[in-house]
Write a protein that holds these residues in place. Structure first.
Motif, PDB file in Angstrom:
ATOM      1  N   SER A 264      -0.603   2.181  40.425  1.00 28.05           N
ATOM      2  CA  SER A 264      -0.913   1.310  39.287  1.00 28.05           C
ATOM      3  C   SER A 264      -1.342   2.117  38.070  1.00 28.05           C
ATOM      4  O   SER A 264      -2.086   3.100  38.186  1.00 28.05           O
ATOM      5  CB  SER A 264      -2.029   0.338  39.671  1.00 28.05           C
ATOM      6  OG  SER A 264      -2.512  -0.355  38.541  1.00 28.05           O
ATOM      7  N   ASP A 265      -0.891   1.666  36.879  1.00 30.44           N
ATOM      8  CA  ASP A 265      -1.326   2.325  35.641  1.00 30.44           C
ATOM      9  C   ASP A 265      -2.574   1.687  35.054  1.00 30.44           C
ATOM     10  O   ASP A 265      -3.057   2.107  33.996  1.00 30.44           O
ATOM     11  CB  ASP A 265      -0.196   2.347  34.605  1.00 30.44           C
ATOM     12  CG  ASP A 265       0.196   0.951  34.095  1.00 30.44           C
ATOM     13  OD1 ASP A 265      -0.459  -0.048  34.480  1.00 30.44           O
ATOM     14  OD2 ASP A 265       1.163   0.869  33.320  1.00 30.44           O
ATOM     15  N   GLY A 266      -3.113   0.648  35.722  1.00 30.77           N
ATOM     16  CA  GLY A 266      -4.360   0.042  35.290  1.00 30.77           C
ATOM     17  C   GLY A 266      -4.225  -1.027  34.221  1.00 30.77           C
ATOM     18  O   GLY A 266      -5.211  -1.692  33.884  1.00 30.77           O
ATOM     19  N   GLN A 267      -3.011  -1.222  33.690  1.00 26.46           N
ATOM     20  CA  GLN A 267      -2.798  -2.254  32.677  1.00 26.46           C
ATOM     21  C   GLN A 267      -2.620  -3.607  33.358  1.00 26.46           C
ATOM     22  O   GLN A 267      -1.761  -3.761  34.229  1.00 26.46           O
ATOM     23  CB  GLN A 267      -1.561  -1.919  31.834  1.00 26.46           C
ATOM     24  CG  GLN A 267      -1.657  -0.624  31.063  1.00 26.46           C
ATOM     25  CD  GLN A 267      -2.728  -0.662  29.979  1.00 26.46           C
ATOM     26  OE1 GLN A 267      -2.960  -1.706  29.348  1.00 26.46           O
ATOM     27  NE2 GLN A 267      -3.395   0.474  29.773  1.00 26.46           N
ATOM     28  N   LEU A 268      -3.424  -4.588  32.962  1.00 29.94           N
ATOM     29  CA  LEU A 268      -3.402  -5.868  33.657  1.00 29.94           C
ATOM     30  C   LEU A 268      -2.027  -6.514  33.618  1.00 29.94           C
ATOM     31  O   LEU A 268      -1.575  -7.099  34.612  1.00 29.94           O
ATOM     32  CB  LEU A 268      -4.449  -6.809  33.065  1.00 29.94           C
ATOM     33  CG  LEU A 268      -4.638  -8.138  33.810  1.00 29.94           C
ATOM     34  CD1 LEU A 268      -5.137  -7.900  35.235  1.00 29.94           C
ATOM     35  CD2 LEU A 268      -5.604  -9.051  33.049  1.00 29.94           C
TER      36      LEU A 268
END
Length: 292
Positions: A264-268
């Protein structure tokens, strides 16, 4: 605490978290739902919103801001308002507030509805987007069921979970607490899955349902007691019991969403399994529990 009752079942629901806390057979006094012994797991059947599972570093990014949110989101620890109630049904509602907006910068309304019909408890989660921007969310249930059920001295290994349709299901594994989306596998439910604690050495078993109607039935040959969960439109269902503890319960968890992917890149808005609800619209997630 709210009590629902008919001729067959007595059900209690806590306004805190809109959590189902007891399902008891009136004639036999059998308690089906796990009673939150903190030695193993101190909850009964929490509502998971606005995420399911874990985020990397318990945080995500949205519109250039970083927000902190722990596993399964905040709804399970929020006080809901009872907005409708009868002898056999109740609706509990949570709306965004200062505490939720600090973790989750969206306007929302979450309605959790329970209704009794004979030996069935129907559960509906209704997510409403009252705002002017898309609402990004996941939602799920996490009910735990006692093992053994009823007047028996059986053990965990005496119980099975069978599926309808009985088939080979695509499955996701967890790498730590995260979804290993690049290495999918399968779980064979052409015949019932016999429970044992070692099944959960690597956390939950996760079936990908793709919104196919599916029924999972937890039962044993010790007596005629059990529960059948029918999922109308779920993306996934998790089967879980804590490991290495030998806990006397198992959870069957309907999910519309899942833990962050390993990469995951952490962007919702990029989150694996996230749902997006357009403004002024509503999302329904439904399942039912038949107790026998």
């Amino acid at each position: 605490m709210i009590t629902l009752k008919n001729a067959a079942l007595r059900v209690t629901v806590n306004e805190l978290g809109a959590e189902l806390t007891s399902v008891r057979d009136i004639e036999s006094n059998t308690e089906y739902l796990w009673q939150a012994d903190p030695l193993f797991w101190g909850r009964h059947a929490p509502v998971l919103f606005p995420i399911v599972g874990r985020l990397h570093n318990d945080q995500y990014q949205f519109n250039d801001h970083t927000y902190h949110m722990t596993q399964h989101g905040f709804a399970r620890d929020q006080d809901f308002l009872v907005t409708s109630q009868s002898q056999t049904s109740v609706t509990l509602t949570l709306k965004d507030n200062d505490e939720t907006r600090a973790q989750y910068p969206f306007s929302f309304q979450l309605d959790v509805m329970y209704s009794l019909l004979e030996r069935q408890v129907s559960v509906e989660y209704r997510v409403v987007n009252p705002g002017h921007e898309p609402l990004l969310f996941s939602i799920g249930g996490h009910p735990g069921f006692n093992i053994p059920m009823g007047a028996t001295t059986g053990t965990f290994k005496d119980y099975t979970i069978s599926a309808t349709p009985a088939q080979l299901y695509p499955s996701l594994t967890l790498a730590g607490p995260f979804s290993d989306v690049e290495n999918p596998t399968t779980i064979n439910l052409e015949r019932p899955l016999q429970l044992n604690h070692n099944l959960f050495e690597h956390d939950a078993k996760i079936l990908e349902l793709g919104q196919q109607e599916t029924t999972l039935t937890l039962t044993s040959n010790l007596n005629e007691r059990g529960v059948a969960m029918t999922l109308q439109n779920a993306d996934y269902v998790g089967i879980w019991s804590p490991f290495p503890q030998k806990a006397p319960f198992v959870c069957i968890e309907p999910w519309w969403g899942i833990a962050d992917a390993v990469n995951s890149d952490g962007q919702l808005e990029h989150k694996f399994g996230i749902h997006q609800l357009v403004p002024q619209s509503m999302f329904n997630a439904d399942f039912s529990l038949e107790f026998f």
